[in-house]
Each structure stands twice: as C-alpha cells, then as structure tokens.
Write a protein that holds these residues in place. Structure first.
Motif, PDB file in Angstrom:
ATOM      1  N   SER A   1      -2.651   5.192  -8.138  1.00 33.34           N
ATOM      2  CA  SER A   1      -1.307   4.946  -7.499  1.00 33.34           C
ATOM      3  C   SER A   1      -1.502   3.812  -6.419  1.00 33.34           C
ATOM      4  CB  SER A   1      -0.554   5.984  -6.910  1.00 33.34           C
ATOM      5  OG  SER A   1      -0.929   6.515  -5.678  1.00 33.34           O
ATOM      6  N   ILE A   2      -2.586   3.926  -5.710  1.00 30.77           N
ATOM      7  CA  ILE A   2      -2.852   2.985  -4.650  1.00 30.77           C
ATOM      8  C   ILE A   2      -3.048   1.504  -5.288  1.00 30.77           C
ATOM      9  CG2 ILE A   2      -4.576   2.597  -2.864  1.00 30.77           C
ATOM     10  CD1 ILE A   2      -4.823   5.504  -2.507  1.00 30.77           C
ATOM     11  N   SER A   3      -3.710   1.635  -6.420  1.00 32.00           N
ATOM     12  CA  SER A   3      -4.192   0.146  -6.920  1.00 32.00           C
ATOM     13  C   SER A   3      -2.886  -0.496  -7.430  1.00 32.00           C
ATOM     14  CB  SER A   3      -5.051   0.495  -8.125  1.00 32.00           C
ATOM     15  OG  SER A   3      -6.383   0.889  -7.785  1.00 32.00           O
ATOM     16  N   SER A   4      -2.037   0.345  -7.857  1.00 37.78           N
ATOM     17  CA  SER A   4      -0.443  -0.110  -8.486  1.00 37.78           C
ATOM     18  C   SER A   4       0.282  -0.663  -7.453  1.00 37.78           C
ATOM     19  CB  SER A   4       0.111   0.837  -9.290  1.00 37.78           C
ATOM     20  OG  SER A   4      -0.584   1.277 -10.441  1.00 37.78           O
ATOM     21  N   TYR A   5       0.242   0.226  -6.297  1.00 43.20           N
ATOM     22  CA  TYR A   5       1.032  -0.217  -5.211  1.00 43.20           C
ATOM     23  C   TYR A   5       0.713  -1.563  -4.289  1.00 43.20           C
ATOM     24  CZ  TYR A   5       3.839   4.184  -5.057  1.00 43.20           C
ATOM     25  OH  TYR A   5       4.688   5.102  -5.511  1.00 43.20           O
ATOM     26  N   LYS A   6      -0.732  -1.701  -4.561  1.00 42.70           N
ATOM     27  CA  LYS A   6      -1.220  -2.788  -3.686  1.00 42.70           C
ATOM     28  C   LYS A   6      -0.875  -4.126  -4.484  1.00 42.70           C
ATOM     29  CE  LYS A   6      -5.550  -1.387  -1.400  1.00 42.70           C
ATOM     30  NZ  LYS A   6      -6.985  -1.648  -1.447  1.00 42.70           N
ATOM     31  N   VAL A   7      -0.690  -4.169  -5.830  1.00 40.22           N
ATOM     32  CA  VAL A   7      -0.473  -4.987  -6.486  1.00 40.22           C
ATOM     33  C   VAL A   7       1.159  -5.320  -6.159  1.00 40.22           C
ATOM     34  CG1 VAL A   7       0.160  -6.165  -8.938  1.00 40.22           C
ATOM     35  CG2 VAL A   7      -2.114  -4.720  -8.474  1.00 40.22           C
ATOM     36  N   ALA A   8       1.839  -4.325  -6.357  1.00 38.64           N
ATOM     37  CA  ALA A   8       3.517  -4.424  -5.845  1.00 38.64           C
ATOM     38  C   ALA A   8       3.714  -4.995  -4.751  1.00 38.64           C
ATOM     39  CB  ALA A   8       4.101  -3.061  -5.816  1.00 38.64           C
ATOM     40  N   ILE A   9       3.013  -4.752  -3.671  1.00 36.45           N
ATOM     41  CA  ILE A   9       2.911  -5.349  -2.110  1.00 36.45           C
ATOM     42  C   ILE A   9       2.956  -6.741  -2.224  1.00 36.45           C
ATOM     43  CG2 ILE A   9       1.970  -5.310  -0.184  1.00 36.45           C
ATOM     44  CD1 ILE A   9       1.549  -2.092  -0.351  1.00 36.45           C
ATOM     45  N   ASN A  10       1.945  -7.071  -3.056  1.00 34.32           N
ATOM     46  CA  ASN A  10       1.348  -8.681  -3.087  1.00 34.32           C
ATOM     47  C   ASN A  10       2.774  -9.521  -3.847  1.00 34.32           C
ATOM     48  OD1 ASN A  10      -0.805  -8.492  -1.845  1.00 34.32           O
ATOM     49  ND2 ASN A  10      -1.954  -8.147  -3.294  1.00 34.32           N
TER      50      ASN A  10
ATOM     51  N   ASN B   1      10.280  -8.153  -0.607  1.00 41.10           N
ATOM     52  CA  ASN B   1      10.205  -7.186   0.558  1.00 41.10           C
ATOM     53  C   ASN B   1       9.886  -5.725   0.321  1.00 41.10           C
ATOM     54  OD1 ASN B   1      11.376  -6.445   3.061  1.00 41.10           O
ATOM     55  ND2 ASN B   1      13.458  -5.373   2.153  1.00 41.10           N
ATOM     56  N   PRO B   2       8.425  -5.757   0.557  1.00 45.84           N
ATOM     57  CA  PRO B   2       7.748  -4.455  -0.020  1.00 45.84           C
ATOM     58  C   PRO B   2       7.632  -3.322   1.106  1.00 45.84           C
ATOM     59  CG  PRO B   2       6.171  -6.338   0.776  1.00 45.84           C
ATOM     60  CD  PRO B   2       7.693  -6.839   0.733  1.00 45.84           C
ATOM     61  N   ILE B   3       8.629  -3.097   1.946  1.00 45.25           N
ATOM     62  CA  ILE B   3       8.506  -2.064   2.850  1.00 45.25           C
ATOM     63  C   ILE B   3       8.486  -0.987   2.192  1.00 45.25           C
ATOM     64  CG2 ILE B   3      10.109  -0.893   4.527  1.00 45.25           C
ATOM     65  CD1 ILE B   3      11.387  -3.587   5.193  1.00 45.25           C
ATOM     66  N   LEU B   4       9.120  -0.516   1.037  1.00 43.57           N
ATOM     67  CA  LEU B   4       8.921   0.856   0.486  1.00 43.57           C
ATOM     68  C   LEU B   4       7.751   1.112  -0.162  1.00 43.57           C
ATOM     69  CD1 LEU B   4      12.755   1.185  -0.848  1.00 43.57           C
ATOM     70  CD2 LEU B   4      11.872   1.938   1.417  1.00 43.57           C
ATOM     71  N   ALA B   5       7.132  -0.053  -0.781  1.00 40.74           N
ATOM     72  CA  ALA B   5       6.006   0.182  -1.427  1.00 40.74           C
ATOM     73  C   ALA B   5       4.861   0.340  -0.375  1.00 40.74           C
ATOM     74  CB  ALA B   5       5.775  -1.153  -2.178  1.00 40.74           C
ATOM     75  N   LYS B   6       5.066  -0.389   0.782  1.00 40.37           N
ATOM     76  CA  LYS B   6       3.979  -0.070   1.856  1.00 40.37           C
ATOM     77  C   LYS B   6       4.262   1.325   2.404  1.00 40.37           C
ATOM     78  CE  LYS B   6       3.908  -5.041   3.865  1.00 40.37           C
ATOM     79  NZ  LYS B   6       4.396  -5.687   4.887  1.00 40.37           N
ATOM     80  N   ILE B   7       5.278   1.842   2.608  1.00 45.62           N
ATOM     81  CA  ILE B   7       5.275   3.434   2.839  1.00 45.62           C
ATOM     82  C   ILE B   7       4.753   4.354   1.781  1.00 45.62           C
ATOM     83  CG2 ILE B   7       6.919   5.001   3.344  1.00 45.62           C
ATOM     84  CD1 ILE B   7       8.900   3.184   4.441  1.00 45.62           C
ATOM     85  N   ALA B   8       4.903   3.761   0.404  1.00 42.61           N
ATOM     86  CA  ALA B   8       4.383   4.585  -0.422  1.00 42.61           C
ATOM     87  C   ALA B   8       3.136   4.616  -0.603  1.00 42.61           C
ATOM     88  CB  ALA B   8       5.305   4.465  -1.634  1.00 42.61           C
ATOM     89  N   ILE B   9       2.505   3.624  -0.523  1.00 42.42           N
ATOM     90  CA  ILE B   9       0.956   3.546  -0.434  1.00 42.42           C
ATOM     91  C   ILE B   9       0.468   4.057   0.461  1.00 42.42           C
ATOM     92  CG2 ILE B   9       0.807   1.044   0.886  1.00 42.42           C
ATOM     93  CD1 ILE B   9      -1.510   0.420  -1.234  1.00 42.42           C
ATOM     94  N   SER B  10       0.867   4.090   2.021  1.00 45.60           N
ATOM     95  CA  SER B  10       0.433   4.707   2.912  1.00 45.60           C
ATOM     96  C   SER B  10       0.513   6.393   2.656  1.00 45.60           C
ATOM     97  CB  SER B  10       1.084   4.367   4.215  1.00 45.60           C
ATOM     98  OG  SER B  10       1.110   3.041   4.464  1.00 45.60           O
ATOM     99  N   ASN B  11       1.560   6.769   1.988  1.00 48.58           N
ATOM    100  CA  ASN B  11       1.555   8.189   1.700  1.00 48.58           C
ATOM    101  C   ASN B  11       0.521   8.551   0.825  1.00 48.58           C
ATOM    102  OD1 ASN B  11       3.311  10.621   1.890  1.00 48.58           O
ATOM    103  ND2 ASN B  11       3.333  10.281  -0.445  1.00 48.58           N
ATOM    104  N   SER B  12       0.276   7.444  -0.231  1.00 45.58           N
ATOM    105  CA  SER B  12      -0.824   8.097  -1.350  1.00 45.58           C
ATOM    106  C   SER B  12      -2.239   8.098  -0.571  1.00 45.58           C
ATOM    107  CB  SER B  12      -0.825   6.685  -2.389  1.00 45.58           C
ATOM    108  OG  SER B  12       0.429   6.700  -3.255  1.00 45.58           O
TER     109      SER B  12
END
Length: 448
Positions: A319-328, A332-343
């Motif tokens: 999931s971390i790899s997927s969220y990293k792509v999403a953030i890029n 407005n990737p605020i929620l993705a940043k919160i999600a990747i940190s949770n992962s």
C-alpha cells in the motif's frame, strides 16, 4: 481485528448531545476525489460572489436525503443523496450557487437570531454540534461506518420566502458569471414542487429547509433567456460518474454492487473494484483497479483506492508504494499523505527511513489542515518510534490543546521541555507558548 479504516478514504463517526437525554449521530465522508471535484465546481462560484475561498469549507454528509445546507463558519454541507441522485453536475453546481447566495446574503446570522428568539435550543445545539464536530474532529480512520445514518435536518436553518428568492437571484448572478446554466437548479426545484403537489407522504428534506414555491421556479425560467445555451462540460460529467460509482459502491452491500456494476464502462469497473473489496475478494478487486490504472495511468485516485484496498487487506508494504504514486499524481494529496503515514506506522517492523518520510509528509499535510487531530496523533507515534520523546510529547500537547484540555496540554508541554534538546529551539518555543496559553498564572518560569 484491524479496523477497516476509511469509507472512501476516511470516515468519521461523530456524535453529540442536544440535551442530556437526546443524541444525534451522523457521519462525514472524506475522500480526495469527491472533495477535489466539489472544490473545482465551487471555486468559481465563490470568486463570483466576492467571498474568500479559504473561509468556505465543503463537507459531505452520509445521508440519503437530497439536501444541502450551510451553517455558521461558512460551512457548506452536501448530502451523499444529492450527489447520487443526479448524473448532471449542473444540478450540483446550481445548488451550491444557491447555498453560496445564502452565505453572501448574510442569511445565516439572521437565521440563528430568529432561531434563538424562538427559543429553539434543540436546533441551536444541533447546528452548534455540527460546527464543533467539523472543526475539532477532523480525524482519520477512527471508526467504521455501520450502515446508513439519518440526519434530522428539519432542525437545520429554514429560510423564509424573501431569503430564498434573494439566494436564487444571487445564484443566477454567479451562474452567469461562471458560464453555468441555471437549468440544473430549476430541474431540482421542479422535482420537489411536483412531489409537494402530488401529496407524497415523504417530502424531501431540501423542500423542508428551502421552501419551494411556483414563483421561485417561474423566476428562474424567465431568466433562461439571459443565458446562452451551454454545451455539457464533458470533463465534469466524466468526473461526476466516477464519484457516483465510488459513493454508491461504498454505501451499498458488496453483492448488490456487483449486480449493479455489470458493464465494461470505466465507471462500472470502478464500482466493481470497490464491491469486490467489500466482499473480501482481493484478487478481483485488484484486477479491476489495475485495469483502470492501465487505462488511465496518470489518475492518482485509482492509485489511492488501490492503496486503501491493499492496506485494508493486510498488504501494508504494498500500500505504501501505491500511496506514493498517488501523492505524486493528486492535485491535493492531503488524505493520501495521512494514509501513507498510517501504513508506515502500521508496519510490523519499524523502518527509520520510512518513519522519517512519514514525519515529513505529515508536517506537510498539517500546513493545509492545521486542526487535524489525527495528524498530531500520528506525529506523536512517529516521533516516539524514532525515540524523539520531546517532539512526541509536544505533538500530544498540541493535540490536547486542540481538544481544549489545557490540563493535559500543559502536562505534555512540560514533559516535552524535559526531553527536548537545546537545538530544538522552535519546538521549545511551541511548548512554552502552550504553557503560556494554559498557564494558571504568569509567575511560572519558562525554559530559556
């Protein structure tokens, strides 16, 4: 059992009491894709109304009724039912223009004053509770939505005829300035008027909070000549269909979703991916979302959903790899940043490099959402994992300050000052600031 975090990325179950014996529970949906779309269609209207965009917040409520309303603090609330009901984004745009008209017209203050004069303490408590929940409980992944909730929006502000007509006039002005058609708003009003004439047992909540009469509809009809025929905005229409599929899939049973999303359209594939996920069919869920990624490799929302599916299915590292792509990719990737940190913080084995990345990411997210308590909770945990106790305590101090618990805020500020190093000047300053805010008296010495 691991909590299923996020309906549509993040869901918060919020409860508050109107009085000691009566409670309301409702849920607020947080989703990057929906929030970005609403911001996209609302921003031009806010500018046309000469209002400050940063002051107006849009929130999505999980309620099947077709309604939208505003509360103090310039918060616009849109029910999921309104989003799901119509595929035409013009209807949503028209409703938002009308709600912005209420804000620009100062109807909120008048409504609260009238409600107060009427002694409607229950309704005032309800609306105050919504405002408090929004500002103080913008958390992530704290609860699971268990079925649909109902907002008793009969308690929301009800506008009088002159206010409704004024909001209509302003809405038409904003729609003209932004090259949008008023036909969407007219269509919605005509629908509710037909319900009223038909003496249906259940009149929609929108008609209750926004009284509808023939004069309003005729006024909008008469203004159509002032508008040029607008061609449908294909991009907005396309985005709306993805949002409808996502909302519907998350809000209904997985098996029912698979019966609904049968075609090979990208919207149905989107819905199927979520429906498979809800049924626990990880293989087909990932096959569906990967198919969409192949079709649109630059769509960050697909990667964000994939990250959620992976995380909730126990594939934390993936999931971390997927969220990293999403953030890029996301605007407005605020929620993705919160999600990747949770992962990252959920990994069984701590990775100091990843934790440092999570801390940087959370601090960037906090710039946009300074009052997000969940970010502070994550920061406290992240700092603790790399043995930065002082910063961890400071995050807890800031968290309790947001909760308006000065006793705990002061306690953790003192703990932070005991552990912070001399070079942590900014953090020491923050801790001392919190002590000043929460000081019982001004004689307590501060650390220099």
């Amino acid at each position: 059992m691991k909590l299923i975090i996020k309906l549509l990325q993040i869901i918060i179950i919020l409860s508050f009491f109107i009085n000691k014996s009566y409670a309301r529970t409702f849920s607020i949906i947080r989703d990057s894709e929906i929030e970005d779309f609403l911001q996209e269609i609302t921003s031009p209207i806010i500018k046309a109304a000469n209002l400050e965009e940063k002051n107006i917040k849009i929130h999505i409520i999980n309620d099947q009724n077709i309604n939208a309303f505003v509360t103090k603090g310039q918060n616009i609330f849109i029910n999921s039912g309104l989003i799901l009901k119509y595929k035409d984004p013009n209807i949503l745009i028209g409703v938002i223009a009308h709600e912005v008209g209420h804000i620009a017209g100062g109807h909120l203050a008048q409504g609260y004053e009238n409600m107060s004069n009427a002694g409607n303490i229950a309704a005032l408590g309800y609306l105050a509770g919504i405002a408090a929940a929004i500002t103080a409980n913008n958390d992530a992944g704290l609860a699971i939505l268990m079925g649909s909730t109902q907002l008793t929006q009969r308690l929301a502000l009800k506008y009088n005829r002159s206010q409704e007509e004024a909001a209509d006039r302003m809405a038409l002005e904003y729609l003209k300035k932004t090259n949008n058609s008023p036909k969407g708003l007219m269509k919605l009003l005509e629908h509710f008027k037909s319900e009223e004439i038909g003496y249906r047992k259940s009149i929609n909540e929108y008609a209750l909070t926004h009284p509808i009469n023939t004069k309003r509809i005729n006024f909008i009809k008469s203004s159509l000549n002032n508008f040029q025929d607008q061609k449908p905005n294909i991009t907005q229409y396309d985005k709306m269909q993805y949002i409808i599929a996502k909302l519907a899939a998350f809000l209904i049973d997985g098996s029912k979703g698979l019966e609904i999303f049968k075609s090979n359209s990208p919207y149905d594939i989107y819905g199927r991916s979520i429906s498979y996920f809800k049924k626990g069919d990880l293989k087909n869920s990932l096959l569906s979302i990967n198919k969409l990624i192949e079709m649109q490799p630059s769509n960050g929302y697909f990667y964000e959903l994939k990250g959620q599916i992976q995380f909730e299915s126990g594939l934390t590292k993936e999931s971390i790899s997927s969220y990293k792509v999403a953030i890029n990719l996301l605007p407005n990737p605020i929620l993705a940043k919160i999600a990747i940190s949770n992962s990252i913080l959920s990994l069984k084995k701590d990775d100091k490099e990843l934790i440092a990345y999570a801390i940087r990411t959370l601090n960037k997210a906090r710039i946009k959402e300074a009052n997000n308590k969940y970010i502070l909770q994550q920061l406290a945990g992240a700092y603790n994992k790399i043995n930065q106790k002082g910063r961890s305590y400071l995050s807890l101090s800031e968290l309790n300050l947001l909760k308006e618990d000065c006793k705990k805020a002061k306690k953790f500020a003192n703990k932070a000052l005991e552990k912070l190093k001399k070079d942590d000047k900014i953090f020491i300053l923050k801790a001392n600031d919190i002590k000043n805010i929460c000081a019982d008296d001004l004689e307590e010495p501060l650390r220099k």
